[in-house]
Each structure stands twice: as structure tokens, then as C-alpha cells.
Design an enzyme around this catalytic site. Structure first.
Site, PDB file in Angstrom:
ATOM      1  N   HIS A  76     -24.825  17.383  14.647  1.00 36.24           N
ATOM      2  CA  HIS A  76     -24.988  16.354  15.681  1.00 36.24           C
ATOM      3  C   HIS A  76     -24.810  16.900  17.093  1.00 36.24           C
ATOM      4  O   HIS A  76     -25.088  16.200  18.069  1.00 36.24           O
ATOM      5  CB  HIS A  76     -24.039  15.171  15.420  1.00 36.24           C
ATOM      6  CG  HIS A  76     -22.622  15.391  15.827  1.00 36.24           C
ATOM      7  ND1 HIS A  76     -21.633  15.745  14.933  1.00 36.24           N
ATOM      8  CD2 HIS A  76     -22.012  15.298  17.036  1.00 36.24           C
ATOM      9  CE1 HIS A  76     -20.483  15.860  15.568  1.00 36.24           C
ATOM     10  NE2 HIS A  76     -20.691  15.604  16.846  1.00 36.24           N
ATOM     11  N   ASP A 132     -23.732  17.076   8.148  1.00 41.47           N
ATOM     12  CA  ASP A 132     -23.531  17.361   9.574  1.00 41.47           C
ATOM     13  C   ASP A 132     -23.122  18.818   9.747  1.00 41.47           C
ATOM     14  O   ASP A 132     -21.984  19.146  10.074  1.00 41.47           O
ATOM     15  CB  ASP A 132     -22.457  16.422  10.140  1.00 41.47           C
ATOM     16  CG  ASP A 132     -22.365  16.509  11.660  1.00 41.47           C
ATOM     17  OD1 ASP A 132     -23.284  17.076  12.282  1.00 41.47           O
ATOM     18  OD2 ASP A 132     -21.356  16.008  12.218  1.00 41.47           O
ATOM     19  N   SER A 236     -16.444  18.708  18.548  1.00 42.91           N
ATOM     20  CA  SER A 236     -17.363  18.669  17.408  1.00 42.91           C
ATOM     21  C   SER A 236     -17.859  20.063  17.055  1.00 42.91           C
ATOM     22  O   SER A 236     -18.164  20.877  17.933  1.00 42.91           O
ATOM     23  CB  SER A 236     -18.561  17.789  17.728  1.00 42.91           C
ATOM     24  OG  SER A 236     -18.183  16.442  17.838  1.00 42.91           O
TER      25      SER A 236
END
Length: 317
Positions: A76, A132, A236
Site C-alpha cells: 500500500h 500487503d 508502513s
């Protein structure tokens, strides 16, 4: 953040060439002992596999070095309204071997490289749906030093010791009024590692349908019970690593949470061992997965989570 990190030995990280095993690095070994006790700053060489990726000169996501040319991050990180542009490797830079960013002069151990490829998992659609994970190939190999070296990759049969302490790393959080490209240090934070079923057990105690059962197979979770420390925006794709018998293994890449380190809100991470076959396929088997050297039999992942819940109400924070 309170933590104690120990300098340890590593696992040989090699490949077979014409029937001969060639050692190309030692994975999962910290370059220097940490001199930070009871704090959260990362010491030089303490997390030599941590990478930060900047997009158009702004720090955007974390990542983990797994060989001299490849790193793992979250899919992402390359999402936006024009995803193809965000997946243009020429717009990204990978920063390795640092403990501080935005400072002049730059640390002599720091290296910045432009990627040559960004490969997002073909089944990725949204971080909440799983898959992801992404791989980034560097345009040139890095030289391994005390400050730059790969983490150990767990095989798909690897079993992590759940409810044990692991570590996440990322850039320090900044107030909303402070630009993301300002001076920032690399931070470390101790977290409890749990499986996806246990993670859902915690989320389901909220009694809110919109946050029920967010974790799926192929995911792990980390948490600080009282929500006082943990990953936040910009972390992230960064590493969650666990020490096993002196070697640091990459448990997962930071994916998402319901909010920044809130109590009883685990952070969901993509399990790296789950994607061994995909990683080997994409990298043409140029990265090495290390066999597990310890026997883990207490990797319990079920619907029992009362021991992990905060006893604080919202009014006690």
C-alpha cells in the site's frame, strides 16, 4: 519506550553456486551494541536492515533489507489516485545505514540508492484484504558493513514464539505542524507478537462491527497493551523483527491499524514466512531463507486474549 537490545551472533546468509555454498553475508546480526537503555533512540548499527523510502523527497514508508539488492515493504506504500506514478521507481529513494535523517552533514554510514524495480503482489487490492507486500530492487548492490546488513528471512515452516517481545523500527513521530522531511531520528519500540486469531479476539472485544476480525491468514499482529507506544503513520512497510538464539528474523512488514498505538488496538503486519514462495519467485531465488535453529511449540494462536487486554478504561488514560 523502554527496551534493552543485545548484541548477538547471526546466521550465515549464503547461496549455492555450482554445488559450493558461498557465504555472502551474515544475516540478522546487529552491527554494534546498543548503548541506549530505557530509551527509544536506535544506536548506529543496531538495526542495520532498516530502510526508509522517500517519495519525491518526502519520507513515505519503511522497508527491510533482505539481500544486497532487495528489500521488503508494504504494497500500500505505492497506492494513490494515480498508482502507476507512485510505482515509478525513479521517483523514490531508499535510505539505508542511518540513525538520523534530515541532518547535515549526513552520517558517513548512510547510503541513498534509487530503486530499479517496484513489484507489488499481484493479488493485492487493499491492505485490509491482505497480500500487503511488495519487493523493491535496488539499482545497484549495497556493500555490507557494521551499519548495513540483511535481516534473516523465516521459511514458511517457521514458528514464532507468540506473546514474546519483538521490535518495530521507524522514524520518530512528528507533530502535525512539523514537516515530514524535517530532522528525525530512527526509533525502536518493543511490542508483543501475536497471531491473527488472537489479534481478532482483541479487536472483537470492542463490540464494534466496523473493526471486527480485521486480521486474516498471512497476517500477524503486534501490540502494546496500554497503547503507549507503537508504529504510526509513515511506518508502513517497516520491519518487525524477533530475536531467536542470537539471530534477528523478520516476522513481518507493518501494514495497518485502527489508530496510532491505541490501547487494545494491535498493529497488523504482513507475515513474511507466508510469502516465501512468492518472494523466491520474484527475486529468482537470489535471496536466502534461513532455517529455524530453535524449537517453538508454544506458538498458540486462538480466541483467548484476556491476558493481553488493558485493564484501563478510556477515562484512565
Amino acid at each position: 519506550m523502554v527496551d534493552i537490545s543485545v548484541m548477538t551472533s547471526g546466521v550465515l546468509h549464503g547461496q549455492v553456486v555450482s554445488g559450493v555454498s558461498v557465504c555472502i553475508a551474515v544475516c540478522g546480526r546487529q552491527g554494534l551494541r546498543s548503548r541506549i537503555f530505557g530509551g527509544s533512540d536506535a544506536a548506529p548499527g543496531e538495526w542495520p536492515w532498516h530502510t526508509t523510502m522517500s517519495y519525491m523527497a518526502m519520507p513515505n514508508c519503511g522497508g527491510t533489507l533482505i539481500s544486497e539488492k532487495w528489500l521488503i515493504t508494504a504494497a500500500h506504500c505505492f497506492d494513490n489516485t494515480s498508482s502507476e506514478k507512485k510505482r515509478d521507481p525513479s521517483l523514490w529513494k531508499v535510505h539505508i545505514g542511518f540513525t538520523k535523517m534530515g541532518y547535515t552533514p549526513e552520517e558517513s554510514s548512510a547510503v541513498t540508492i534509487i530503486p530499479s524495480k517496484i513489484i507489488v503482489h499481484e493479488n493485492y487490492t487493499s491492505y485490509v484484504q491482505g497480500n500487503d507486500i511488495a519487493l523493491v530492487e535496488l539499482s545497484q548492490p549495497v556493500s555490507f558493513t557494521r551499519f548495513i546488513s540483511p535481516v534473516c528471512l523465516p521459511e514458511k515452516t517457521h514458528r514464532f514464539h507468540f506473546r514474546s517481545t519483538c521490535y518495530a523500527t521507524g522514524l520518530e513521530d512528528v507533530p502535525e505542524s512539523v514537516p515530514l522531511d524535517s530532522k528525525r531520528s530512527l526509533k525502536k519500540v518493543a511490542q508483543t507478537l501475536i497471531g491473527w486469531r488472537t489479534c481478532n479476539c482483541i479487536y472483537n472485544t470492542h463490540m464494534r462491527p466496523e473493526v471486527s476480525n480485521p486480521a486474516k491468514p498471512g497476517m500477524l499482529c503486534i501490540l502494546d497493551t496500554y497503547g503507549e507506544k507503537g508504529p504510526c503513520l509513515g511506518d508502513s512497510g517497516g520491519p518487525v523483527v524477533c530475536n531467536e538464539d542470537g539471530a534477528w528474523f523478520l516476522a513481518g512488514a507493518i501494514s495497518f491499524s485502527q489508530g496510532c498505538h491505541l490501547k487494545d488496538n494491535p498493529t497488523i503486519v504482513t507475515s513474511v514466512s507466508f510469502y516465501q514462495d512468492w518472494i523466491q519467485q520474484v527475486t529468482n531465488s537470489s535471496v536466502t531463507f534461513s532455517p529455524q535453529s530453535i524449537n517453538v511449540t508454544d506458538d498458540v494462536d486462538n480466541d483467548t486474549c484476556s491476558d493481553l487486554l488493558s485493564n484501563l478504561t478510556s477515562g484512565n488514560r
